[in-house]
Motif scaffolding. Structure first.
Motif, PDB file in Angstrom:
ATOM      1  N   GLU A 198       2.277  12.617   4.016  1.00 23.32           N
ATOM      2  CA  GLU A 198       1.249  13.230   3.081  1.00 23.32           C
ATOM      3  C   GLU A 198       1.959  14.084   1.963  1.00 23.32           C
ATOM      4  OE1 GLU A 198      -1.721  13.597   2.599  1.00 23.32           O
ATOM      5  OE2 GLU A 198      -2.032  15.487   1.494  1.00 23.32           O
ATOM      6  N   ARG A 238       1.444  12.387  -6.491  1.00 24.92           N
ATOM      7  CA  ARG A 238       0.399  12.399  -7.380  1.00 24.92           C
ATOM      8  C   ARG A 238       0.552  13.306  -8.322  1.00 24.92           C
ATOM      9  NH1 ARG A 238      -3.016  12.203  -2.140  1.00 24.92           N
ATOM     10  NH2 ARG A 238      -2.767  14.590  -2.195  1.00 24.92           N
ATOM     11  N   SER A 252      -5.278   7.117  -4.377  1.00 24.62           N
ATOM     12  CA  SER A 252      -4.028   7.593  -3.975  1.00 24.62           C
ATOM     13  C   SER A 252      -4.350   9.268  -3.881  1.00 24.62           C
ATOM     14  CB  SER A 252      -3.227   7.403  -5.275  1.00 24.62           C
ATOM     15  OG  SER A 252      -3.365   8.134  -6.260  1.00 24.62           O
ATOM     16  N   TRP A 253      -5.290   9.711  -4.127  1.00 21.83           N
ATOM     17  CA  TRP A 253      -5.574  11.019  -3.994  1.00 21.83           C
ATOM     18  C   TRP A 253      -6.319  11.407  -2.609  1.00 21.83           C
ATOM     19  CZ3 TRP A 253      -4.384  15.254  -7.296  1.00 21.83           C
ATOM     20  CH2 TRP A 253      -3.808  14.766  -8.520  1.00 21.83           C
ATOM     21  N   VAL A 254      -6.566  10.308  -1.705  1.00 23.34           N
ATOM     22  CA  VAL A 254      -7.335  10.677  -0.464  1.00 23.34           C
ATOM     23  C   VAL A 254      -6.203  10.797   0.341  1.00 23.34           C
ATOM     24  CG1 VAL A 254      -8.355   9.585   1.433  1.00 23.34           C
ATOM     25  CG2 VAL A 254      -9.237   8.964  -0.908  1.00 23.34           C
ATOM     26  N   GLY A 255      -6.183  12.288   1.034  1.00 21.58           N
ATOM     27  CA  GLY A 255      -4.934  12.557   1.957  1.00 21.58           C
ATOM     28  C   GLY A 255      -5.028  12.049   3.002  1.00 21.58           C
ATOM     29  N   THR A 256      -3.588  11.725   3.581  1.00 18.44           N
ATOM     30  CA  THR A 256      -3.258  11.126   4.709  1.00 18.44           C
ATOM     31  C   THR A 256      -4.141  11.589   6.004  1.00 18.44           C
ATOM     32  OG1 THR A 256      -0.810  11.452   3.868  1.00 18.44           O
ATOM     33  CG2 THR A 256      -1.125  10.661   5.939  1.00 18.44           C
TER      34      THR A 256
END
Lengths: 86, 414
Positions: free
Chosen positions: A46, A53, B126-130
């Motif tokens: 994460e 980003r 790519s902005w969706v959190g892990t």
């Protein structure tokens, strides 16, 4: 940004994956294992993803597996930043 | 199968944080229903709900767990903290494979999911959190609780909307003594974000009335303004143990789960009757008690007139018209979905402890066809030994759970 510091990493850890009770992120953490600091591979993934980003640096998805300490993370991120600039 | 003892109760509900705070609010008839404040509800037809007052995740949940959990899981973590403390048990001292976690899930991590989906649709994948990978889905709460407390025995999640909490407790009873000595069971819900609310609206059963005292009032004559129900967040987590294990530790005894049954309604339009009456009868048979031994019924209380009439008919068919006191304390919280069944059981156990039937919101006149002895507006003292808790979930899920008071609660009374 041309250089990513350990403090930048500390800030990112606090903001995105939280801090375990009893862990002092302000201490000398550069060479301590992420696992020891309460961060599993998902947490490291994460953080790496946040770096990608925020800084716009291309970092492969599986990079997190190789990075086991905050110091290594900072060095890795700076190497990618240097590549991106160069 | 020996009947398990409830040794710990944890509550996080619109009526308060903590079992005692909740219980005092319910006895006082203090409603937790109010205007939705977690988001601006102005654009939605439903603007009232039961919100947990003053829940601060950082005070209840470890720092590392907050970014990876939805509010739904966080409320379960908080309720489990209280339940384990109440049971005076340290899971680290018990064999890890003899402890399990069974929770209900309904809205699951909708708020977390909405946040990440917003990132996806406005900024890109790519902005969706892990943590979207683990936070939103039904098993997240059971998984986080099992990891946190080192419970590696039977773990499961029950998805039956409002009925799931009773399923978790009923299944815990079946597993205790066979596969586990201690089970964390129950559920909470966090259905108050736009995404979750819109999903609920699709069933057409939510109340759009803006008066908090009248919007959700099952069994009441509201003609010509027949309404429906309001949603709420929170729920309860209970610790169940085999009688032997509880005795061995000298654990608190909040009462016993003595019967359980689950049924499924026939499809809409079917000439067959709803499952509720038969489910009640099967639960009583499972508990080996006659209807006349039941001292109070915690009704499902849908708030949808036709469903209220069907529930009243089932209760009257088993117990006779006005044959047993019936209460709907969930009128003070809204329907909590995955949290509803467990909270009703927690409330029922506290009623058995204190020998008093808690009231629901005041109902002035019963709806035609609802011939019930409804306890509303004020509590009623009564000799309580056996309680029946009912729950129905969207889609036809129907469950009934039978509880018996701890011996100490009824001692000296007759």
């Amino acid at each position: 940004m041309t250089e990513f510091s350990l403090d930048d990493l500390r800030q990112l850890l606090r903001a995105s994956v939280g801090v375990d009770e009893g862990v002092d992120l302000d201490g000398d953490i550069a060479d301590r294992e992420f696992v020891e600091l309460g961060y599993d591979s998902l947490a490291v993934a994460e953080v790496i993803s946040q770096v990608r980003r925020r800084l716009g640096v291309p970092i492969p998805e599986d990079a997190a597996v190789e990075i086991t300490t905050p110091g290594a993370a900072v060095a890795f991120i700076n190497a990618r930043l240097a590549e991106a600039v160069g | 199968m020996s009947n398990p003892v409830v040794t710990g109760i944890g509550v996080v509900a619109p009526t308060g944080i903590g079992a005692e705070a909740h219980w005092q609010a319910v006895l006082a008839g203090k409603s937790g229903i109010g205007a939705i404040s977690r988001f601006d509800p102005a654009a939605y037809p439903v603007r009232l709900a039961g919100e947990i007052p003053g829940f601060v995740a950082a005070e209840q949940v470890p720092g590392r767990l907050i970014p990876q959990t939805d509010r739904w899981t966080q409320t379960s973590i908080a309720a489990t903290n209280e339940a384990l403390a109440d049971a005076q048990v340290d899971p680290a001292e018990l064999p890890e494979y003899e402890m399990g976690v069974l929770t209900a899930a309904s809205s699951s991590g909708a708020e977390f999911g909405q946040r990440e989906m917003t990132e996806l649709f406005t900024k890109g994948p790519s902005w969706v959190g892990t943590y979207q990978a683990i936070a939103w889905f039904f098993a997240a709460t059971t998984g986080q609780l099992a990891i946190r407390h080192g419970m590696r025995g039977p773990c499961a999640v029950y998805c039956a909307e409002q009925a799931g909490g009773l399923d978790a407790l009923g299944r815990a009873r079946r597993l205790l003594g066979v596969e586990a000595r201690l089970i964390v069971a129950g559920g909470t819900d966090a259905p108050l974000c736009p995404y979750a609310l819109v999903a609920q609206l699709s069933n057409g059963k939510l109340s759009t009335v803006d008066d908090p005292d009248r919007a959700y009032l099952p069994f009441a004559d509201r003609a010509p303004h027949a309404t429906g129900y309001l949603p709420g967040e929170g729920g309860a987590i209970l610790i169940l143990e085999t009688r032997d294990a509880a005795k061995q530790r000298g654990a608190p005894d909040h009462g016993t789960v003595i019967g359980y049954a689950a049924g499924m309604d026939p499809p809409p339009g079917s000439p067959r009757p709803p499952a509720l009456r038969r489910t009640i009868e099967r639960a009583l048979a499972d508990a080996d008690v006659r209807p006349s031994y039941v001292d109070v019924v915690f009704a499902d209380g849908s708030g949808v007139p036709a469903e209220d009439a069907a529930e009243a008919a089932a209760i009257s068919a088993v117990f006779g018209p006005r044959g047993v006191p019936v209460t709907v304390p969930k009128t003070l919280t809204g329907r909590l979905y995955a949290g509803g069944g467990a909270l009703d059981v927690a409330t029922a156990l506290l009623a058995l402890r204190d020998q008093v039937i808690p009231p629901g919101l005041r109902v002035e006149r019963l709806a035609p066809g609802c011939d019930l002895d409804l306890v509303s507006g004020a509590p009623r003292e009564a000799r309580l030994r056996t309680a029946l808790v009912l729950a129905r979930g969207h889609g036809g899920f129907t469950t009934a759970l039978v509880l018996r008071a701890a011996d100490s609660a009824t001692k000296g009374r007759s």
